[in-house]
Design an enzyme around this catalytic site. Structure first.
Site, PDB file in Angstrom:
ATOM      1  N   ASP A   1     -37.010-106.875  -3.933  1.00 21.57           N
ATOM      2  CA  ASP A   1     -37.213-107.826  -4.775  1.00 21.57           C
ATOM      3  C   ASP A   1     -38.837-107.717  -5.189  1.00 21.57           C
ATOM      4  O   ASP A   1     -39.096-106.656  -5.859  1.00 21.57           O
ATOM      5  CB  ASP A   1     -36.746-109.120  -4.527  1.00 21.57           C
ATOM      6  N   ASP A   2     -39.443-108.802  -4.755  1.00 19.02           N
ATOM      7  CA  ASP A   2     -41.001-108.858  -4.890  1.00 19.02           C
ATOM      8  C   ASP A   2     -41.755-108.325  -3.731  1.00 19.02           C
ATOM      9  O   ASP A   2     -41.286-108.484  -2.668  1.00 19.02           O
ATOM     10  CB  ASP A   2     -41.164-110.221  -5.405  1.00 19.02           C
TER      11      ASP A   2
ATOM     12  N   LYS B   1     -45.998-112.043  -7.469  1.00 19.04           N
ATOM     13  CA  LYS B   1     -45.274-113.000  -8.413  1.00 19.04           C
ATOM     14  C   LYS B   1     -46.040-114.408  -7.940  1.00 19.04           C
ATOM     15  O   LYS B   1     -45.471-115.074  -6.762  1.00 19.04           O
ATOM     16  CB  LYS B   1     -43.774-113.281  -8.058  1.00 19.04           C
TER      17      LYS B   1
ATOM     18  N   ASP C   1     -37.842-110.217  -0.705  1.00 15.79           N
ATOM     19  CA  ASP C   1     -39.336-109.845  -0.979  1.00 15.79           C
ATOM     20  C   ASP C   1     -39.843-109.492   0.436  1.00 15.79           C
ATOM     21  O   ASP C   1     -39.308-109.507   1.489  1.00 15.79           O
ATOM     22  CB  ASP C   1     -40.051-111.165  -1.436  1.00 15.79           C
TER      23      ASP C   1
HETATM   24 CA   LIG Z   1     -38.498-112.871  -5.224  1.00 17.33          CA
HETATM   25 CA   LIG Z   2     -35.638-112.071  -7.476  1.00 14.58          CA
END
Ligand SMILES: [Ca+2]
Ligand SMILES: [Ca+2]
Ligand SMILES: [Ca+2]
Length: 340
Positions: A219-220, A252, A195
């Site tokens: 990812d995020d 998230k 992330d």
């Molecule tokens: Ca993540």
């Molecule tokens: Ca993930």
């Protein structure tokens, strides 16, 4: 005349006081609580002036204590080991690692093995300030924080093998300000973990992000999976996150059914692979104030009512996006969600 003499006397006294200040020994530039580091320096220097700098950050850290400032001058500082910041400053005397004024030092960890233990800076202590550094190519997190009352300011974190900046393991009262975290990518797991920023897996209270940007991470953008405490964000951006097997959520804001009442104000999520703002099984209530989602696959995704109370969404804008917003259990004021 008496008044005149008195004024002269006061002026004379002031002059003497001023003179005393000028001739009294002021702390020399580079007093023992300041250390300078240059790629052209030497660890056999005393490190106490920019003309006699140390060569390595390690040498300066070895001498650091509460109140120390370590100035890094221009250049790329390569390290294969993690800088473990386990000492602590105090609230009035933090330990600072910062760029020397006008300089743009880079700390490069590309010689680290790709491994979970290969963090760049690992802050388990309290009251550290890291500012004005570029941090790149760590084998895992660029910065990992488990301590408290630390400040990360004006840093640029990129190309690390896991999340750029992560707080976990009880991290509390940390403030992250004007940090950009970009192009972080966990290659061996095809991008599923890295992330931009994470405050996840059991954090303490009082952690805040201000004016931070998560861009193009695998990812995020921001991940608060199983946080266990609420995080506050002001004026943060999460854009174009989600590559390979990455989830691709902008913000998230939950995970693992913990109940964390996160607060986001003035944030924006653009073009993330999946959702701009994703509840992700948080059972607490989320506040979104003046937040924008634009051209994410879905901009706002909150399919479950909180266990108690309601989500509080006000002055939010949803624009573009392939799928419709999902808003359940929220008090909505002046928002343009696309739910129909
Ligand atoms: Ca993540
Ligand atoms: Ca993930
Ligand atoms: Ca990892």
């Amino acid at each position: 005349m008496r008044n005149g003499k008195r004024i002269i006397s006061i002026i004379t006294t002031c002059f003497m006081v001023t003179s005393l200040c000028i001739i009294s020994p002021t702390p020399a530039h580079g007093a023992s609580n300041e250390y300078y580091v240059s790629v052209n320096g030497s660890d056999s220097n005393n490190g106490q002036s920019k003309d006699k700098p140390y060569k390595t950050i390690d040498k300066a850290l070895g001498n650091a204590s509460a109140g120390t400032t370590i100035y890094l001058m221009n250049g790329t500082y390569k390290s294969s080991v993690t800088y473990k910041l386990s000492k602590s400053g105090t609230s009035g005397s933090p330990i600072r690692i910062m760029n020397y004024s006008g300089h743009k030092p880079v700390v490069d960890f590309s010689s680290q093995p790709y491994a979970d233990s290969s963090r760049g800076f690992q802050i388990s202590g309290n009251y550290w300030v890291i500012s004005g550094l570029a941090i790149q190519n760590a084998g895992d997190n660029g910065i990992h924080i488990s301590g408290g009352n630390n400040r990360i300011l004006d840093c640029f974190i990129t190309k690390c093998g896991d999340t750029g900046l992560q707080m976990s393991n009880g991290a509390f009262n940390n403030e992250i300000t004007r940090v950009t975290s970009t192009y972080n990518y966990d290659s061996k797991t095809n991008g599923e973990n890295a992330d931009g920023f994470a405050a996840k897996l059991s954090i303490g209270s009082g952690n805040v992000f201000r004016n931070c940007i998560a861009l193009n991470n695998s990812d995020d953008g921001f991940d608060f999976y199983s946080a266990g405490n609420a995080v506050k964000l002001y004026n943060c951006e999460a854009s174009y996150n989600g590559k390979g097997d990455g989830n691709g959520q902008g913000f998230k804001v939950g995970g693992n059914y913990t109940s964390d009442n996160h607060y986001l104000e003035g944030c924006i999520a653009i073009g993330n692979k999946k959702r701009g703002y994703d509840q992700n099984n948080n059972t607490g209530f989320i506040t979104l104030k003046n937040c924008t989602g634009k051209n994410n696959n879905i901009n706002f995704y909150f399919p479950k009512a909180p266990k108690s109370g309601t989500h509080k969404f006000s002055d939010c804008i949803s624009s573009g996006g392939a799928g419709k917003d999902v808003i359940v259990g929220a008090t909505v004021v002046n928002c343009s969600f696309n739910t129909k």
